[in-house]
Design an enzyme around this catalytic site. Structure first.
Site, PDB file in Angstrom:
ATOM      1  CG  ASP A  31     -42.610  13.598   2.990  1.00 42.26           C
ATOM      2  OD1 ASP A  31     -42.898  14.534   3.759  1.00 42.26           O
ATOM      3  OD2 ASP A  31     -43.206  12.507   3.005  1.00 42.26           O
ATOM      4  N   GLY A  34     -40.219  17.467   8.923  1.00 47.48           N
ATOM      5  CA  GLY A  34     -40.747  17.501  10.292  1.00 47.48           C
ATOM      6  C   GLY A  34     -40.161  16.384  11.138  1.00 47.48           C
ATOM      7  CG  HIS A  48     -40.555  23.166   7.105  1.00 40.77           C
ATOM      8  ND1 HIS A  48     -40.813  21.988   6.431  1.00 40.77           N
ATOM      9  CD2 HIS A  48     -41.597  23.333   7.963  1.00 40.77           C
ATOM     10  CE1 HIS A  48     -41.956  21.471   6.873  1.00 40.77           C
ATOM     11  NE2 HIS A  48     -42.446  22.264   7.802  1.00 40.77           N
ATOM     12  CG  LEU A 142     -32.803  23.114 -13.767  1.00 39.57           C
ATOM     13  CD1 LEU A 142     -32.774  21.635 -14.123  1.00 39.57           C
ATOM     14  CD2 LEU A 142     -32.387  23.291 -12.312  1.00 39.57           C
ATOM     15  CD  GLU A 218     -39.215   3.545 -14.717  1.00 35.89           C
ATOM     16  OE1 GLU A 218     -39.068   2.795 -13.736  1.00 35.89           O
ATOM     17  OE2 GLU A 218     -39.847   3.213 -15.739  1.00 35.89           O
TER      18      GLU A 218
HETATM   19  C1  IPE Z   1     -46.238  16.096   0.143  1.00 40.83           C
HETATM   20  O1  IPE Z   1     -45.817  15.797   1.406  1.00 40.83           O
HETATM   21  C2  IPE Z   1     -46.241  17.579  -0.071  1.00 40.83           C
HETATM   22  C3  IPE Z   1     -44.933  18.224  -0.102  1.00 40.83           C
HETATM   23  C4  IPE Z   1     -43.782  17.643  -0.017  1.00 40.83           C
HETATM   24  C5  IPE Z   1     -44.985  19.661  -0.247  1.00 40.83           C
HETATM   25  P1  IPE Z   1     -46.823  15.610   2.621  1.00 40.83           P
HETATM   26  O2  IPE Z   1     -45.992  15.314   3.796  1.00 40.83           O
HETATM   27  O3  IPE Z   1     -47.742  16.764   2.713  1.00 40.83           O
HETATM   28  O4  IPE Z   1     -47.679  14.332   2.156  1.00 40.83           O
HETATM   29  P2  IPE Z   1     -48.493  13.286   3.021  1.00 40.83           P
HETATM   30  O5  IPE Z   1     -49.481  14.061   3.836  1.00 40.83           O
HETATM   31  O6  IPE Z   1     -47.535  12.556   3.875  1.00 40.83           O
HETATM   32  O7  IPE Z   1     -49.143  12.386   2.018  1.00 40.83           O
HETATM   33  C1  IPE Z   2     -42.043  18.084   3.681  1.00 38.31           C
HETATM   34  O1  IPE Z   2     -41.753  17.689   4.981  1.00 38.31           O
HETATM   35  C2  IPE Z   2     -42.225  19.576   3.549  1.00 38.31           C
HETATM   36  C3  IPE Z   2     -43.608  19.988   3.276  1.00 38.31           C
HETATM   37  C4  IPE Z   2     -44.647  19.223   3.172  1.00 38.31           C
HETATM   38  C5  IPE Z   2     -43.796  21.421   3.122  1.00 38.31           C
HETATM   39  P1  IPE Z   2     -42.910  17.422   6.026  1.00 38.31           P
HETATM   40  O2  IPE Z   2     -43.265  18.697   6.701  1.00 38.31           O
HETATM   41  O3  IPE Z   2     -44.048  16.733   5.374  1.00 38.31           O
HETATM   42  O4  IPE Z   2     -42.194  16.461   7.043  1.00 38.31           O
HETATM   43  P2  IPE Z   2     -42.772  15.105   7.661  1.00 38.31           P
HETATM   44  O5  IPE Z   2     -43.233  14.271   6.521  1.00 38.31           O
HETATM   45  O6  IPE Z   2     -43.890  15.500   8.555  1.00 38.31           O
HETATM   46  O7  IPE Z   2     -41.620  14.522   8.377  1.00 38.31           O
HETATM   47 MG    MG Z   3     -44.494  14.797   5.013  1.00 36.30          MG
END
Ligand code: IPE
Ligand code: IPE
Ligand code: MG
Length: 268
Positions: A31, A34, A48, A142, A218
């Site tokens: 996560d 963005g 990404h 793996l 965990e």
């Molecule tokens: C979870 O992250 C999904 C992935 C990492 C693919 P999100 O960014 O979509 O989750 P929320 O919306 O913050 O809960």
């Molecule tokens: C995780 O990063 C990637 C996916 C969910 C595909 P995000 O796209 O959720 O990035 P943030 O959380 O908005 O920063």
């Molecule tokens: Mg996110």
């Protein structure tokens, strides 16, 4: 060559699987892509892109550490709520990464597997997932499980539907439904439970990732955004896991063991 396509150093060694204190199955919520990009004045999609090298380096680190199963959350059933542009990018990019990296993963002994639902998922993405699965099917260093169009509730609903279908056909006695009955109908029933969930970027939630498999995992929430993650941070996080005491509902009588130790010391 673009930075995100860069060669990643292969695993420097192969860790021993099943060594005490080592998680067998690690699940990663990648996560923060963005936000990482926006903070640099870049569009979210650049975050990404930057995640590709982070992912390859983390896979190498998992092999070095002797992790046997690595599940990564690549696209959730809820991520369809994003803008059409971002969804299109994520679909196209999953496909490209799979095609670009599958030979490398194959050389490392990685078995690629897909977990998720097919409805709505781009057929070209499914095709690449299947191709990578086929190419790497015999590898056993793996299992790299890519969760694409994955949702934990969807997976449980699909398992429940399968059970209902079999009961109606008279192939399953509803009175004999147990936890095992359900566990055997998950997308990848042979994969063991998750020992450790790591979520990057500081968010402290599961976002519908592996609710059944991670019931006793965990949890580790780290502040690093995903594009900055890699083998060194994984090693740090595995160390933190090593310090955890897992009880699975059992009890550890700290007092009793102290007394035993004190008694032994007195007697000694
Ligand atoms: C979870 O992250 C999904 C992935 C990492 C693919 P999100 O960014 O979509 O989750 P929320 O919306 O913050 O809960
Ligand atoms: C995780 O990063 C990637 C996916 C969910 C595909 P995000 O796209 O959720 O990035 P943030 O959380 O908005 O920063
Ligand atoms: Mg996110």
């Amino acid at each position: 060559m673009d930075e995100h396509r860069r060669e990643v150093e292969p695993p420097r060694c192969r860790g021993q699987v099943g060594v005490e204190g080592n998680p067998l199955h690690v699940a990663l919520i990648m996560d923060g892509n963005g936000r990482w990009a926006n903070e640099r004045g870049l569009p979210r999609t650049e975050g990404h892109r930057a995640g590709e090298v982070a992912l390859m380096d983390t896979i190498a680190g998992a092999i070095e550490a002797g992790v046997r199963y690595l599940s990564v959350y690549a696209f959730s059933t809820e991520n369809w709520r994003r803008s059409p542009t971002e969804v299109r990018f994520l679909m196209g990019y999953s496909k490209d990464v799979l095609r670009r990296r599958r030979d490398e993963l194959n050389r490392w002994g990685v078995r690629v597997r897909w977990s998720g639902r097919s409805p709505r998922l781009w057929s070209s993405v499914i095709k690449e997932l299947r191709a990578a699965e086929e190419l790497t099917a015999d590898n056993d260093v793996l299992d790299f499980i890519m969760c694409v169009n994955y949702g934990g509730r969807a997976e449980l609903a699909d398992a429940a539907a399968a059970i209902a279908r079999e009961a109606r056909q008279g192939r399953l006695d509803p009175a004999k439904v147990t936890e095992k009955t359900l566990a055997r109908r998950l997308y990848l029933p042979d994969v063991p439970d998750v020992d450790l969930v790591i979520r990057t970027s500081g968010e402290q939630r599961m976002s519908n990732f592996l609710p059944w498999q991670a019931a006793y995992a965990e949890l580790l929430f780290v502040s690093d955004p995903w594009p900055t993650y890699g083998r060194d941070k994984l090693r740090r996080d595995l160390e933190a896991f090593g310090g955890r005491q897992r009880r699975f509902g059992g009890a550890v009588d700290a007092l009793a063991s102290c007394e035993t130790a004190a008694g032994a010391a007195r007697e000694g």
